[in-house]
Write a protein that holds these residues in place. Structure first.
Motif, PDB file in Angstrom:
ATOM      1  N   PRO A  25       1.992  -2.373 -11.434  1.00  0.00           N
ATOM      2  CA  PRO A  25       0.991  -3.369 -11.848  1.00  0.00           C
ATOM      3  C   PRO A  25       1.706  -4.468 -12.627  1.00  0.00           C
ATOM      4  O   PRO A  25       2.504  -4.188 -13.512  1.00  0.00           O
ATOM      5  N   SER A  26       1.468  -5.697 -12.276  1.00  0.00           N
ATOM      6  CA  SER A  26       2.209  -6.779 -12.893  1.00  0.00           C
ATOM      7  C   SER A  26       1.652  -7.157 -14.256  1.00  0.00           C
ATOM      8  O   SER A  26       0.513  -6.849 -14.591  1.00  0.00           O
ATOM      9  N   LEU A  27       2.460  -7.841 -15.003  1.00  0.00           N
ATOM     10  CA  LEU A  27       2.078  -8.248 -16.346  1.00  0.00           C
ATOM     11  C   LEU A  27       1.090  -9.403 -16.346  1.00  0.00           C
ATOM     12  O   LEU A  27       0.482  -9.697 -17.362  1.00  0.00           O
ATOM     13  N   ASP A  28       0.924 -10.057 -15.193  1.00  0.00           N
ATOM     14  CA  ASP A  28       0.001 -11.187 -15.142  1.00  0.00           C
ATOM     15  C   ASP A  28      -1.415 -10.777 -14.716  1.00  0.00           C
ATOM     16  O   ASP A  28      -2.218 -11.601 -14.308  1.00  0.00           O
ATOM     17  N   GLY A  29      -1.706  -9.494 -14.826  1.00  0.00           N
ATOM     18  CA  GLY A  29      -3.070  -9.025 -14.590  1.00  0.00           C
ATOM     19  C   GLY A  29      -3.408  -8.726 -13.148  1.00  0.00           C
ATOM     20  O   GLY A  29      -4.579  -8.536 -12.823  1.00  0.00           O
ATOM     21  N   LYS A  30      -2.432  -8.667 -12.254  1.00  0.00           N
ATOM     22  CA  LYS A  30      -2.709  -8.363 -10.862  1.00  0.00           C
ATOM     23  C   LYS A  30      -2.640  -6.850 -10.647  1.00  0.00           C
ATOM     24  O   LYS A  30      -1.585  -6.301 -10.410  1.00  0.00           O
ATOM     25  N   PHE A  31      -3.805  -6.213 -10.724  1.00  0.00           N
ATOM     26  CA  PHE A  31      -3.922  -4.772 -10.568  1.00  0.00           C
ATOM     27  C   PHE A  31      -4.716  -4.471  -9.306  1.00  0.00           C
ATOM     28  O   PHE A  31      -5.713  -5.149  -9.028  1.00  0.00           O
ATOM     29  N   PHE A  32      -4.309  -3.482  -8.563  1.00  0.00           N
ATOM     30  CA  PHE A  32      -5.065  -3.085  -7.383  1.00  0.00           C
ATOM     31  C   PHE A  32      -6.276  -2.267  -7.788  1.00  0.00           C
ATOM     32  O   PHE A  32      -6.209  -1.433  -8.685  1.00  0.00           O
ATOM     33  N   LYS A  33      -7.383  -2.517  -7.089  1.00  0.00           N
ATOM     34  CA  LYS A  33      -8.622  -1.758  -7.279  1.00  0.00           C
ATOM     35  C   LYS A  33      -8.978  -1.122  -5.948  1.00  0.00           C
ATOM     36  O   LYS A  33      -8.666  -1.660  -4.889  1.00  0.00           O
ATOM     37  N   SER A  34      -9.650   0.006  -6.015  1.00  0.00           N
ATOM     38  CA  SER A  34     -10.094   0.705  -4.823  1.00  0.00           C
ATOM     39  C   SER A  34     -11.490   0.228  -4.444  1.00  0.00           C
ATOM     40  O   SER A  34     -12.395   0.206  -5.281  1.00  0.00           O
ATOM     41  N   TYR A  35     -11.666  -0.154  -3.175  1.00  0.00           N
ATOM     42  CA  TYR A  35     -12.960  -0.668  -2.709  1.00  0.00           C
ATOM     43  C   TYR A  35     -13.576   0.181  -1.599  1.00  0.00           C
ATOM     44  O   TYR A  35     -14.776   0.100  -1.376  1.00  0.00           O
ATOM     45  N   GLY A  36     -12.800   0.955  -0.861  1.00  0.00           N
ATOM     46  CA  GLY A  36     -13.334   1.734   0.249  1.00  0.00           C
ATOM     47  C   GLY A  36     -13.853   3.086  -0.196  1.00  0.00           C
ATOM     48  O   GLY A  36     -13.639   3.514  -1.325  1.00  0.00           O
ATOM     49  N   ALA A  37     -14.550   3.778   0.712  1.00  0.00           N
ATOM     50  CA  ALA A  37     -15.076   5.110   0.401  1.00  0.00           C
ATOM     51  C   ALA A  37     -13.963   6.153   0.327  1.00  0.00           C
ATOM     52  O   ALA A  37     -14.085   7.133  -0.411  1.00  0.00           O
ATOM     53  N   ARG A  38     -12.884   5.951   1.073  1.00  0.00           N
ATOM     54  CA  ARG A  38     -11.735   6.868   0.972  1.00  0.00           C
ATOM     55  C   ARG A  38     -10.949   6.491  -0.274  1.00  0.00           C
ATOM     56  O   ARG A  38     -10.378   5.408  -0.341  1.00  0.00           O
ATOM     57  N   LYS A  39     -10.891   7.385  -1.222  1.00  0.00           N
ATOM     58  CA  LYS A  39     -10.164   7.103  -2.458  1.00  0.00           C
ATOM     59  C   LYS A  39      -8.700   7.518  -2.358  1.00  0.00           C
ATOM     60  O   LYS A  39      -7.868   7.080  -3.157  1.00  0.00           O
ATOM     61  N   THR A  40      -8.378   8.374  -1.400  1.00  0.00           N
ATOM     62  CA  THR A  40      -7.011   8.811  -1.165  1.00  0.00           C
ATOM     63  C   THR A  40      -6.706   8.565   0.303  1.00  0.00           C
ATOM     64  O   THR A  40      -7.450   9.035   1.168  1.00  0.00           O
ATOM     65  N   PHE A  41      -5.641   7.811   0.570  1.00  0.00           N
ATOM     66  CA  PHE A  41      -5.312   7.512   1.957  1.00  0.00           C
ATOM     67  C   PHE A  41      -3.831   7.195   2.075  1.00  0.00           C
ATOM     68  O   PHE A  41      -3.158   6.909   1.098  1.00  0.00           O
ATOM     69  N   GLY A  42      -3.341   7.252   3.284  1.00  0.00           N
ATOM     70  CA  GLY A  42      -1.945   6.922   3.534  1.00  0.00           C
ATOM     71  C   GLY A  42      -1.679   6.890   5.011  1.00  0.00           C
ATOM     72  O   GLY A  42      -2.555   7.176   5.831  1.00  0.00           O
ATOM     73  N   GLY A  43      -0.438   6.555   5.342  1.00  0.00           N
ATOM     74  CA  GLY A  43      -0.038   6.529   6.736  1.00  0.00           C
ATOM     75  C   GLY A  43       1.135   5.609   6.957  1.00  0.00           C
ATOM     76  O   GLY A  43       1.741   5.088   6.014  1.00  0.00           O
ATOM     77  N   GLU A  44       1.431   5.410   8.237  1.00  0.00           N
ATOM     78  CA  GLU A  44       2.527   4.534   8.627  1.00  0.00           C
ATOM     79  C   GLU A  44       2.138   3.085   8.383  1.00  0.00           C
ATOM     80  O   GLU A  44       1.045   2.649   8.728  1.00  0.00           O
ATOM     81  N   VAL A  45       3.060   2.341   7.802  1.00  0.00           N
ATOM     82  CA  VAL A  45       2.810   0.946   7.430  1.00  0.00           C
ATOM     83  C   VAL A  45       2.913   0.019   8.640  1.00  0.00           C
ATOM     84  O   VAL A  45       3.830   0.138   9.462  1.00  0.00           O
ATOM     85  N   VAL A  46       1.962  -0.908   8.718  1.00  0.00           N
ATOM     86  CA  VAL A  46       2.046  -2.080   9.580  1.00  0.00           C
ATOM     87  C   VAL A  46       1.891  -3.266   8.634  1.00  0.00           C
ATOM     88  O   VAL A  46       0.941  -3.318   7.853  1.00  0.00           O
ATOM     89  N   THR A  47       2.842  -4.208   8.679  1.00  0.00           N
ATOM     90  CA  THR A  47       2.798  -5.328   7.733  1.00  0.00           C
ATOM     91  C   THR A  47       2.273  -6.602   8.380  1.00  0.00           C
ATOM     92  O   THR A  47       2.483  -6.844   9.575  1.00  0.00           O
ATOM     93  N   VAL A  48       1.609  -7.399   7.561  1.00  0.00           N
ATOM     94  CA  VAL A  48       1.197  -8.735   7.964  1.00  0.00           C
ATOM     95  C   VAL A  48       1.288  -9.640   6.742  1.00  0.00           C
ATOM     96  O   VAL A  48       0.967  -9.223   5.627  1.00  0.00           O
ATOM     97  N   LYS A  49       1.783 -10.847   6.966  1.00  0.00           N
ATOM     98  CA  LYS A  49       1.862 -11.845   5.897  1.00  0.00           C
ATOM     99  C   LYS A  49       0.999 -13.024   6.304  1.00  0.00           C
ATOM    100  O   LYS A  49       1.191 -13.599   7.388  1.00  0.00           O
ATOM    101  N   CYS A  50       0.039 -13.351   5.461  1.00  0.00           N
ATOM    102  CA  CYS A  50      -0.859 -14.462   5.759  1.00  0.00           C
ATOM    103  C   CYS A  50      -1.353 -15.034   4.440  1.00  0.00           C
ATOM    104  O   CYS A  50      -1.434 -14.331   3.443  1.00  0.00           O
ATOM    105  N   PHE A  51      -1.663 -16.295   4.426  1.00  0.00           N
ATOM    106  CA  PHE A  51      -2.152 -16.934   3.209  1.00  0.00           C
ATOM    107  C   PHE A  51      -3.455 -17.632   3.526  1.00  0.00           C
ATOM    108  O   PHE A  51      -3.477 -18.623   4.273  1.00  0.00           O
ATOM    109  N   GLU A  52      -4.529 -17.084   3.009  1.00  0.00           N
ATOM    110  CA  GLU A  52      -5.872 -17.655   3.142  1.00  0.00           C
ATOM    111  C   GLU A  52      -6.305 -17.831   4.601  1.00  0.00           C
ATOM    112  O   GLU A  52      -7.124 -18.687   4.914  1.00  0.00           O
ATOM    113  N   ASP A  53      -5.751 -16.988   5.488  1.00  0.00           N
ATOM    114  CA  ASP A  53      -6.109 -16.974   6.905  1.00  0.00           C
ATOM    115  C   ASP A  53      -6.063 -15.521   7.370  1.00  0.00           C
ATOM    116  O   ASP A  53      -5.002 -14.923   7.411  1.00  0.00           O
ATOM    117  N   ASN A  54      -7.213 -14.958   7.701  1.00  0.00           N
ATOM    118  CA  ASN A  54      -7.246 -13.539   8.060  1.00  0.00           C
ATOM    119  C   ASN A  54      -7.207 -13.303   9.570  1.00  0.00           C
ATOM    120  O   ASN A  54      -7.552 -12.222  10.040  1.00  0.00           O
TER     121      ASN A  54
END
Length: 170
Positions: A25-54
Motif C-alpha cells: 500500500p503506497s504512502l499516498d493513500g492508494k489502497f486496494f479495496k475488495s468490491y466483488g463477492a469473492r473475497k479470496t481469489f487467485g489465478g494465472e495473471v493476464v496483464t493489460v495497461k490502459c488509461f481511462e479506456d476500458n
C-alpha cells in the motif's frame, strides 16, 4: 461462490524460499479495496495497461478466463471506472476468477453480488472512454510489484501477492 482455501499471509509463511512479491500500500493513500463477492481469489495473471479506456478490459473479460485473473494498470486514474457491472457480469459468464484494477470501478453494489474477486483503488460513477486503446501481455508495475502474464496472483482481505510459481490449485 467459489470455495478457495488460502490466506495470503500463510502463502508467504509456507513458502519462505520462493520469490513472492507483496503489493505494498503506497504512502499516498492508494489502497486496494475488495468490491466483488469473492473475497479470496487467485489465478494465472493476464496483464493489460490502459488509461481511462476500458476497451481491452471489456474485450479480455469476454474471453475464456478459466483459472485466470486480469491485472489492469489503469495508471491509478481516479477520473473514471475501468469496469462496471456489465463487464463484470461478462467476466463471471466467462469463468474469470478475478480482476485487480490499479484504478477505479463503478456499479459497486451490483459487482458486490457477483461471484468474482475484484480489487480496485476506488469507486466512481463516471464511465471510461472507449477508443480501442490499451496494451495486453506486457509487464506492468504498481505497488512496488511487477506483474507479467503467466505469473500467479493471490488476493484476499490481507492483500495481494504475486509469484512466478503456482502456489495453490484453484
Amino acid at each position: 461462490m467459489s470455495n478457495v482455501a488460502f490466506v495470503t499471509c500463510d502463502l508467504l509463511d509456507d513458502h519462505p524460499d520462493l520469490d513472492i512479491q507483496v503489493v505494498i500500500p503506497s504512502l499516498d493513500g492508494k489502497f486496494f479495496k475488495s468490491y466483488g463477492a469473492r473475497k479470496t481469489f487467485g489465478g494465472e495473471v493476464v496483464t493489460v495497461k490502459c488509461f481511462e479506456d476500458n476497451s481491452r478490459v471489456k474485450e479480455l473479460l469476454a474471453t475464456n478466463g478459466t483459472g485466470k485473473v486480469l491485472v489492469v494498470d489503469g495508471g491509478a486514474s481516479m477520473r473514471c471506472g475501468l469496469m462496471g457491472d456489465m463487464i463484470a457480469e461478462s467476466a463471471v459468464k466467462n469463468h474469470w476468477n478475478g480482476v485487480i484494477i490499479y484504478g477505479c470501478v463503478r456499479d459497486v453494489d451490483a459487482i458486490a453480488e457477483l461471484d468474482l474477486g475484484v480489487h480496485a483503488l476506488a469507486a466512481i460513477p463516471q464511465k471510461s472512454n472507449r477508443k480501442g486503446v490499451g496494451e495486453v501481455d506486457l509487464e506492468i508495475s504498481f505497488g512496488n510489484v511487477c506483474f507479467n502474464s503467466g505469473d500467479f496472483v493471490y488476493a484476499d482481505n490481507n492483500g495481494i501477492v504475486v509469484s512466478k510459481t503456482k502456489l495453490v490449485d484453484l
